[in-house]
Design a protein around this motif. Structure first.
Motif, PDB file in Angstrom:
ATOM      1  N   ASP A  80      91.071 -47.217  74.796  1.00  0.00           N
ATOM      2  CA  ASP A  80      92.051 -46.510  73.959  1.00  0.00           C
ATOM      3  C   ASP A  80      91.397 -45.208  73.508  1.00  0.00           C
ATOM      4  O   ASP A  80      90.590 -45.189  72.586  1.00  0.00           O
ATOM      5  N   ARG A  81      91.754 -44.111  74.193  1.00  0.00           N
ATOM      6  CA  ARG A  81      91.064 -42.833  73.985  1.00  0.00           C
ATOM      7  C   ARG A  81      91.679 -42.007  72.867  1.00  0.00           C
ATOM      8  O   ARG A  81      91.385 -40.822  72.720  1.00  0.00           O
ATOM      9  N   ARG A  82      92.533 -42.608  72.063  1.00  0.00           N
ATOM     10  CA  ARG A  82      93.103 -41.887  70.922  1.00  0.00           C
ATOM     11  C   ARG A  82      92.109 -41.857  69.770  1.00  0.00           C
ATOM     12  O   ARG A  82      91.392 -42.840  69.538  1.00  0.00           O
ATOM     13  N   PRO A  83      92.061 -40.757  69.008  1.00  0.00           N
ATOM     14  CA  PRO A  83      91.237 -40.741  67.798  1.00  0.00           C
ATOM     15  C   PRO A  83      91.685 -41.844  66.835  1.00  0.00           C
ATOM     16  O   PRO A  83      92.874 -42.129  66.705  1.00  0.00           O
ATOM     17  N   LYS A  84      90.735 -42.435  66.152  1.00  0.00           N
ATOM     18  CA  LYS A  84      91.030 -43.577  65.269  1.00  0.00           C
ATOM     19  C   LYS A  84      92.108 -43.241  64.252  1.00  0.00           C
ATOM     20  O   LYS A  84      93.006 -44.043  63.995  1.00  0.00           O
ATOM     21  N   PHE A  85      92.014 -42.028  63.652  1.00  0.00           N
ATOM     22  CA  PHE A  85      92.943 -41.746  62.547  1.00  0.00           C
ATOM     23  C   PHE A  85      94.370 -41.475  63.007  1.00  0.00           C
ATOM     24  O   PHE A  85      95.270 -41.337  62.193  1.00  0.00           O
ATOM     25  N   HIS A  86      94.601 -41.445  64.316  1.00  0.00           N
ATOM     26  CA  HIS A  86      95.967 -41.315  64.826  1.00  0.00           C
ATOM     27  C   HIS A  86      96.723 -42.642  64.766  1.00  0.00           C
ATOM     28  O   HIS A  86      97.945 -42.666  64.946  1.00  0.00           O
ATOM     29  N   LEU A  87      96.000 -43.737  64.518  1.00  0.00           N
ATOM     30  CA  LEU A  87      96.635 -45.047  64.586  1.00  0.00           C
ATOM     31  C   LEU A  87      97.066 -45.593  63.224  1.00  0.00           C
ATOM     32  O   LEU A  87      97.755 -46.605  63.154  1.00  0.00           O
ATOM     33  N   TYR A  88      96.662 -44.918  62.131  1.00  0.00           N
ATOM     34  CA  TYR A  88      96.864 -45.507  60.804  1.00  0.00           C
ATOM     35  C   TYR A  88      98.219 -45.201  60.168  1.00  0.00           C
ATOM     36  O   TYR A  88      98.647 -45.884  59.253  1.00  0.00           O
ATOM     37  N   LYS A  89      98.904 -44.137  60.598  1.00  0.00           N
ATOM     38  CA  LYS A  89     100.220 -43.760  60.066  1.00  0.00           C
ATOM     39  C   LYS A  89     100.235 -43.778  58.534  1.00  0.00           C
ATOM     40  O   LYS A  89     100.891 -44.621  57.907  1.00  0.00           O
ATOM     41  N   PRO A  90      99.510 -42.868  57.897  1.00  0.00           N
ATOM     42  CA  PRO A  90      99.354 -42.909  56.440  1.00  0.00           C
ATOM     43  C   PRO A  90     100.638 -42.628  55.665  1.00  0.00           C
ATOM     44  O   PRO A  90     101.501 -41.883  56.120  1.00  0.00           O
ATOM     45  N   ASN A  91     100.717 -43.239  54.484  1.00  0.00           N
ATOM     46  CA  ASN A  91     101.739 -42.870  53.506  1.00  0.00           C
ATOM     47  C   ASN A  91     101.225 -41.727  52.637  1.00  0.00           C
ATOM     48  O   ASN A  91     101.978 -40.848  52.232  1.00  0.00           O
ATOM     49  N   ILE A  92      99.929 -41.774  52.355  1.00  0.00           N
ATOM     50  CA  ILE A  92      99.238 -40.724  51.607  1.00  0.00           C
ATOM     51  C   ILE A  92      98.006 -40.350  52.417  1.00  0.00           C
ATOM     52  O   ILE A  92      97.262 -41.224  52.869  1.00  0.00           O
ATOM     53  N   ALA A  93      97.783 -39.056  52.636  1.00  0.00           N
ATOM     54  CA  ALA A  93      96.633 -38.621  53.422  1.00  0.00           C
ATOM     55  C   ALA A  93      95.903 -37.494  52.705  1.00  0.00           C
ATOM     56  O   ALA A  93      96.469 -36.809  51.847  1.00  0.00           O
ATOM     57  N   LEU A  94      94.637 -37.328  53.070  1.00  0.00           N
ATOM     58  CA  LEU A  94      93.836 -36.201  52.571  1.00  0.00           C
ATOM     59  C   LEU A  94      93.145 -35.547  53.746  1.00  0.00           C
ATOM     60  O   LEU A  94      92.699 -36.229  54.669  1.00  0.00           O
ATOM     61  N   LEU A  95      93.062 -34.226  53.714  1.00  0.00           N
ATOM     62  CA  LEU A  95      92.346 -33.472  54.738  1.00  0.00           C
ATOM     63  C   LEU A  95      91.341 -32.558  54.042  1.00  0.00           C
ATOM     64  O   LEU A  95      91.718 -31.654  53.301  1.00  0.00           O
ATOM     65  N   SER A  96      90.048 -32.832  54.269  1.00  0.00           N
ATOM     66  CA  SER A  96      88.981 -32.158  53.517  1.00  0.00           C
ATOM     67  C   SER A  96      88.464 -30.893  54.178  1.00  0.00           C
ATOM     68  O   SER A  96      88.063 -29.953  53.495  1.00  0.00           O
ATOM     69  N   GLY A  97      88.445 -30.858  55.496  1.00  0.00           N
ATOM     70  CA  GLY A  97      87.898 -29.691  56.191  1.00  0.00           C
ATOM     71  C   GLY A  97      87.978 -29.876  57.692  1.00  0.00           C
ATOM     72  O   GLY A  97      88.073 -31.008  58.185  1.00  0.00           O
ATOM     73  N   ILE A  98      87.950 -28.777  58.412  1.00  0.00           N
ATOM     74  CA  ILE A  98      87.960 -28.830  59.884  1.00  0.00           C
ATOM     75  C   ILE A  98      86.840 -27.937  60.402  1.00  0.00           C
ATOM     76  O   ILE A  98      86.826 -26.723  60.149  1.00  0.00           O
ATOM     77  N   ALA A  99      85.880 -28.538  61.087  1.00  0.00           N
ATOM     78  CA  ALA A  99      84.777 -27.803  61.704  1.00  0.00           C
ATOM     79  C   ALA A  99      84.442 -28.521  63.006  1.00  0.00           C
ATOM     80  O   ALA A  99      84.159 -29.722  63.006  1.00  0.00           O
ATOM     81  N   TRP A 100      84.464 -27.819  64.098  1.00  0.00           N
ATOM     82  CA  TRP A 100      84.330 -28.382  65.439  1.00  0.00           C
ATOM     83  C   TRP A 100      83.193 -29.390  65.534  1.00  0.00           C
ATOM     84  O   TRP A 100      82.067 -29.125  65.127  1.00  0.00           O
ATOM     85  N   ASP A 101      83.483 -30.570  66.089  1.00  0.00           N
ATOM     86  CA  ASP A 101      82.498 -31.640  66.255  1.00  0.00           C
ATOM     87  C   ASP A 101      82.922 -32.501  67.441  1.00  0.00           C
ATOM     88  O   ASP A 101      84.009 -32.335  67.993  1.00  0.00           O
ATOM     89  N   HIS A 102      82.048 -33.426  67.842  1.00  0.00           N
ATOM     90  CA  HIS A 102      82.328 -34.373  68.944  1.00  0.00           C
ATOM     91  C   HIS A 102      82.738 -33.630  70.228  1.00  0.00           C
ATOM     92  O   HIS A 102      83.753 -33.948  70.852  1.00  0.00           O
ATOM     93  N   ILE A 103      81.921 -32.657  70.625  1.00  0.00           N
ATOM     94  CA  ILE A 103      82.333 -31.825  71.774  1.00  0.00           C
ATOM     95  C   ILE A 103      82.287 -32.587  73.089  1.00  0.00           C
ATOM     96  O   ILE A 103      82.870 -32.134  74.081  1.00  0.00           O
ATOM     97  N   ASN A 104      81.618 -33.765  73.124  1.00  0.00           N
ATOM     98  CA  ASN A 104      81.649 -34.575  74.340  1.00  0.00           C
ATOM     99  C   ASN A 104      83.041 -35.175  74.569  1.00  0.00           C
ATOM    100  O   ASN A 104      83.390 -35.566  75.673  1.00  0.00           O
TER     101      ASN A 104
END
Length: 451
Positions: free
Chosen positions: A169-193
């Motif tokens: 299952d090659r989807r990112p983990k947080f795509h599966l949770y379907k949040p009611n409330i979410a937080l987004l702290s920052g975006i900085a390129w990572d996991h380039i593999n």
């Protein structure tokens, strides 16, 4: 339920196994190697496999679920048997969603700060005896496991990792949770593999925002320009609440948070941690905890494991261990320590250990990351580069990437230890940043060589 774990020994997997065992489910598992603390914790509950390896005979038709860990390969013999029997095979995040789809799901996402923010929220809830289910990426003081699941709790707080869910299952983990409330702290390129371009990486957060349930809410760090852009651009009909770093000051090595009741000393420090704290305050408010109760609880929060964790202190010297490894985290952590102790010499040591950090093309992202340090050190293992089947990295490439002429570079664990042992730590802060252990460094022994 009867549940079998393929690759039970992982940090996340064994915690989920313990949580389900505690909940009353029948849990079994396999792995080809298990190390402490997973090994001893599984053994204490009678969940440690009798022998290491993969045993298709463990996969039987009476299993209600098979949970597949990232450590397993696609050709795993137990996975193959589970498919043949038509059993329900879950990835770790998929199973967490299954267990929480009737709860209010609170998901903390972002390239950095996820564990700290989740930990702060759970600390506040625990302080006020508010029971919630949870999954967090570090061991917390006062909590037995990193995962807790019940039938009765209304809320579940989930750390939303953007890495892949399982080998199949090659989807990112947080795509599966379907949040009611979410937080987004920052975006900085990572996991380039996994996400070879910056645009591809950012897209994962755009998808995450679109997964928030209709009428749900996003709490977001508006000081991060990329976060602000993707949140404002989403057409998902959700409530949007921006937050900023609160007012604070530093006096004699102590951080004071400005609150409506005046200045309050807190144990965590650094602009990034104060920013995390404000995000946690917003989430707690939406979970029914008012500001006064939040401040009372957060004053006792000492930090998540390996996140600016104080490991040694003498009259004139202090040592911290931090999980920082991506460029943005390294820069924020180094600057935070220097701001907290401006009159002390800062020796900052970074281990390049992840796929991204050992990639020659990604190295340039580290420019300026160690500039706040008085003495800057980089350690990496050519053997680790070879094991990861990456292109060879030379010391000159690292010097060029960090853009610091006095940068010290070590590739031999013994040479790095000799450097640490021979340093004069009078009036000094030692900062050890790594997701590894510098080729075998005993962090518990650090106090012995602080003078």
């Amino acid at each position: 339920m009867r549940i079998h774990f393929i690759a039970i020994g992982g940090s996340a997997m064994h915690n989920l196994a313990l949580a389900l065992h505690e909940k009353g489910d029948h849990v079994t598992g396999s792995d080809d190697e298990i190390f402490d603390p997973s090994k001893s914790r599984l053994a204490a509950k009678g969940l440690l496999p009798n022998e290491y390896g993969w045993f298709p005979e463990k996969i039987t038709s009476d299993l209600d679920a098979v949970i597949l860990g990232m450590h397993a390969k696609e050709n795993n013999a137990e996975l193959k048997k589970a498919k043949e029997l038509g059993l329900k095979i879950y990835s770790y995040p998929e199973f967490l969603y299954e267990q929480s789809k009737h709860k209010t799901r609170v998901v903390i996402g972002g390239s950095h700060g996820k564990t700290t923010i989740t930990s702060m929220i759970l600390h506040v809830m625990h302080y006020h005896d508010k029971e919630v289910d949870y999954m967090v990426g570090a061991q917390l003081e006062g909590f037995d496991t990193m995962v807790h699941l019940t039938e009765e709790n209304d809320f579940i707080v989930l750390e939303g990792d953007e890495y892949l869910s399982s080998p199949i299952d090659r989807r990112p983990k947080f795509h599966l949770y379907k949040p009611n409330i979410a937080l987004l702290s920052g975006i900085a390129w990572d996991h380039i593999n996994v996400f070879p371009t910056y645009e591809n990486y950012v897209e994962q957060f755009e998808i995450f925002l679109n997964q928030i349930t209709d009428g749900g809410a996003i709490i977001y760090n508006e000081e991060d320009t990329e976060v602000k852009r993707v949140v404002e651009a989403t057409e998902n009909p959700i409530k949007k609440y921006p937050y900023q770093t609160p007012e604070y000051s530093v006096e004699s090595g102590e951080t004071l948070l400005e609150t409506p009741e005046g200045s309050m000393p807190i144990a965590v420090f650094g602009k990034h941690n104060l920013n995390n704290l404000e995000g946690a305050r917003w989430i707690c408010q939406l979970m029914g905890v008012d500001a006064d109760d939040f401040y009372e609880a957060i004053a006792t929060f000492k930090g998540a494991s390996k996140r600016l964790e104080k490991i040694a202190e003498t009259k004139t010297a202090i040592a911290f261990k931090d999980y920082a490894h991506s460029p943005s985290k390294v820069k924020a952590t180094t600057q935070a320590v220097k701001n907290q102790y401006p009159d002390k010499k800062l020796v900052a040591c970074l281990e390049l250990h992840t796929y991204s950090s050992l990639n020659p093309e990604f190295l340039t992202e580290y420019q300026g990351a160690l500039d706040a340090a008085d003495a800057a050190v980089v350690f990496y293992s050519p053997h680790a580069v070879m094991i990861k089947q990456l292109e060879e990295i030379k010391a000159e490439q690292i010097e060029e990437a960090f853009q610091r002429e006095d940068l010290m570079i070590f590739t031999n664990p013994g040479d790095f230890k000799t450097f640490l042992y021979s340093e004069d730590y009078e009036n000094t802060v030692l900062l050890l940043m790594s997701s590894g252990n510098y080729g075998g460094l005993d962090f518990d022994a650090v106090k012995g060589y602080l003078k």
